[in-house]
Design a protein around this motif. Sequence first.
Motif, short mmCIF file in Angstrom:
data_model
loop_
_atom_site.label_atom_id
_atom_site.label_comp_id
_atom_site.label_asym_id
_atom_site.label_seq_id
_atom_site.Cartn_x
_atom_site.Cartn_y
_atom_site.Cartn_z
N THR A 298 0.87 -1.18 0.00
CA THR A 298 0.00 0.00 0.00
C THR A 298 0.89 1.22 0.00
OG1 THR A 298 -1.70 -1.16 1.28
CG2 THR A 298 -1.88 1.23 1.12
N TYR A 299 0.68 2.10 -0.99
CA TYR A 299 1.49 3.32 -1.09
C TYR A 299 0.54 4.51 -1.19
CZ TYR A 299 5.31 6.43 -2.23
OH TYR A 299 6.23 7.45 -2.18
N HIS A 300 0.63 5.40 -0.19
CA HIS A 300 -0.20 6.60 -0.15
C HIS A 300 0.61 7.83 -0.57
CE1 HIS A 300 -3.27 4.34 1.94
NE2 HIS A 300 -2.50 4.12 2.98
N PRO A 301 -0.04 8.88 -1.04
CA PRO A 301 0.69 10.12 -1.33
C PRO A 301 1.32 10.69 -0.06
CG PRO A 301 -1.50 10.17 -2.33
CD PRO A 301 -1.47 8.99 -1.41
N PRO A 302 2.63 10.98 -0.06
CA PRO A 302 3.25 11.66 1.08
C PRO A 302 2.93 13.15 1.00
CG PRO A 302 4.91 11.11 -0.56
CD PRO A 302 3.60 10.58 -1.08
N THR A 303 1.85 13.56 1.61
CA THR A 303 1.24 14.87 1.35
C THR A 303 2.03 16.05 1.88
OG1 THR A 303 -0.14 14.45 3.30
CG2 THR A 303 -1.11 14.01 1.15
N ALA A 304 3.04 15.82 2.69
CA ALA A 304 3.87 16.93 3.16
C ALA A 304 5.05 17.20 2.23
CB ALA A 304 4.39 16.65 4.57
N GLN A 305 5.07 16.53 1.09
CA GLN A 305 6.14 16.72 0.11
C GLN A 305 5.52 17.16 -1.22
OE1 GLN A 305 7.75 12.57 1.36
NE2 GLN A 305 9.52 13.61 0.45
N PRO A 306 5.10 18.42 -1.32
CA PRO A 306 4.44 18.89 -2.55
C PRO A 306 5.37 18.78 -3.76
CG PRO A 306 5.03 20.73 -1.10
CD PRO A 306 5.24 19.48 -0.32
N GLY A 307 4.76 18.36 -4.87
CA GLY A 307 5.53 18.24 -6.10
C GLY A 307 6.33 16.96 -6.22
N ALA A 308 6.25 16.09 -5.23
CA ALA A 308 6.99 14.83 -5.28
C ALA A 308 6.45 13.94 -6.39
CB ALA A 308 6.91 14.12 -3.93
N PRO A 309 7.31 13.14 -7.03
CA PRO A 309 6.86 12.23 -8.10
C PRO A 309 6.20 10.98 -7.52
CG PRO A 309 9.22 11.98 -7.77
CD PRO A 309 8.77 13.09 -6.85
N VAL A 310 5.03 11.15 -6.92
CA VAL A 310 4.42 10.06 -6.15
C VAL A 310 4.07 8.86 -7.01
CG1 VAL A 310 3.59 11.59 -4.33
CG2 VAL A 310 2.14 11.16 -6.32
N GLY A 311 3.66 9.09 -8.25
CA GLY A 311 3.37 7.97 -9.13
C GLY A 311 4.60 7.14 -9.41
N GLN A 312 5.69 7.81 -9.72
CA GLN A 312 6.96 7.12 -9.96
C GLN A 312 7.40 6.35 -8.72
OE1 GLN A 312 10.22 9.67 -11.26
NE2 GLN A 312 11.69 8.34 -10.23
N TRP A 313 7.33 6.98 -7.56
CA TRP A 313 7.75 6.31 -6.33
C TRP A 313 6.92 5.06 -6.05
CZ3 TRP A 313 8.40 11.14 -2.63
CH2 TRP A 313 9.60 11.80 -2.96
N ALA A 314 5.61 5.17 -6.28
CA ALA A 314 4.75 4.01 -6.05
C ALA A 314 5.09 2.88 -7.02
CB ALA A 314 3.29 4.41 -6.20
N ARG A 315 5.30 3.23 -8.29
CA ARG A 315 5.65 2.21 -9.29
C ARG A 315 6.98 1.55 -8.94
NH1 ARG A 315 8.97 3.07 -13.10
NH2 ARG A 315 8.51 5.31 -13.27
N GLU A 316 7.97 2.34 -8.54
CA GLU A 316 9.26 1.76 -8.20
C GLU A 316 9.17 0.86 -6.97
OE1 GLU A 316 11.81 5.16 -7.88
OE2 GLU A 316 12.16 5.25 -10.04
N ALA A 317 8.31 1.21 -6.01
CA ALA A 317 8.10 0.33 -4.86
C ALA A 317 7.50 -1.00 -5.31
CB ALA A 317 7.19 1.01 -3.85
N ALA A 318 6.53 -0.93 -6.22
CA ALA A 318 5.92 -2.17 -6.73
C ALA A 318 6.92 -2.98 -7.55
CB ALA A 318 4.70 -1.81 -7.57
#
Length: 406
Positions: free
Chosen positions: A213-233
Amino acid sequence: MAPTHTVAVFVGTRADLGPLSAVLEVLQSANDVTLRVLTGVMYAADDLVAALPTSSPREVWRDVVVPLAEPMTAVTVDAQLEQGALLARACGRALRDEHVDVLVVLGDRWELLYVVPPAVLLGVPVVHLHGGEVTEGALDERVRHAVTKLADQHCVASEDAAARVRQLGEPADRVHVTGAPGLDRLATASPISDADLGELLGTTVERPLALLTYHPPTAQPGAPVGQWAREAAEAALATCGTVVATHPGMDEGRDEILTELTGLAAREPRLRLVAALGRDYPRVLAAADVVVGNSSSGVIEAATLHVPAVDIGERQRGRLRGDNVVHAAEGREAVEAALRTALSPRWREHSAHVANPYGTGTASAAILDIVRTAALAPRTKHFVDLHPAPVVGRPRARRTNEEEEE
């Protein structure tokens, strides 16, 4: 016969429903409580009824669910602001119409900024669960502490959380260490078989089995959250046979994560993407070889079932965790290395003997007792200064008429 209290519990998303399930069950079964379940972020009324515990029939749950708004279809800041206004108006109306005596809320979700203030304005006591914790990588941190100051009673999960709530000036007699209620449903969970899990997912389960389970880290605006989630998977796929990924929470960035995970699942059948595991979650967690992501489930719940966990990035930074948790920075290489550690025989043996710092799975009964008496506490709260500042000078006394004349 004891007087009946009408208790409303707010359930916005699955992040609430999982930890609150055992609390809802004890409130529903108590003969001196009339339960109302408020919702209106992720769930339509019928969807929530279908997801509630099976200890009561659907017809019973349907009578207690009160929808405040239609569920959100997209999560942006603009959508959150619009939904929040709807929640605030409808919550105030529901608290009055249902003659609610106590409102119970859990955690730190943004929607609590709209659900709790109507109760404060109407004089309805608020019982807050899971206050006092630290998640420095999410905006939830600020919401959690704000709700602490609005709440009347605090059911916290650990001693360190209790100390922080007291540090915020809350009187000690309003702070109760109950443990984490989400552990109650795990205490008797048995692992789902590979065959049954395969039927649930529509695939053959290969070991090791990862729950992601990967949630948006909301205190990091502009972070590449989609990329981070994909790389975790991708890291999980590189180290595990089957990866079960659940949808992210209802925060901005959710759509980016879903787009990336959906695309990866279309290319890699060993990744099974599901909206939620619902009632099957305890059994799937018990069967998992590792939990990976940035959800509180890995940090709080996995230790109860002695499952190794990999916590990624900054979202849960500062939160108390069991000794079964390995931390990883964002990025495939770091996550893959942490997963190899967590899946090693040494770490699995270590995790098999850890104690969960969030309790033993008996929180809901303690919470019921506190809810029953919440309406009896004074509405005013004394702010407790842990280290009172020294008084500089003495307040000037009011002078008498004779002194004024002199």
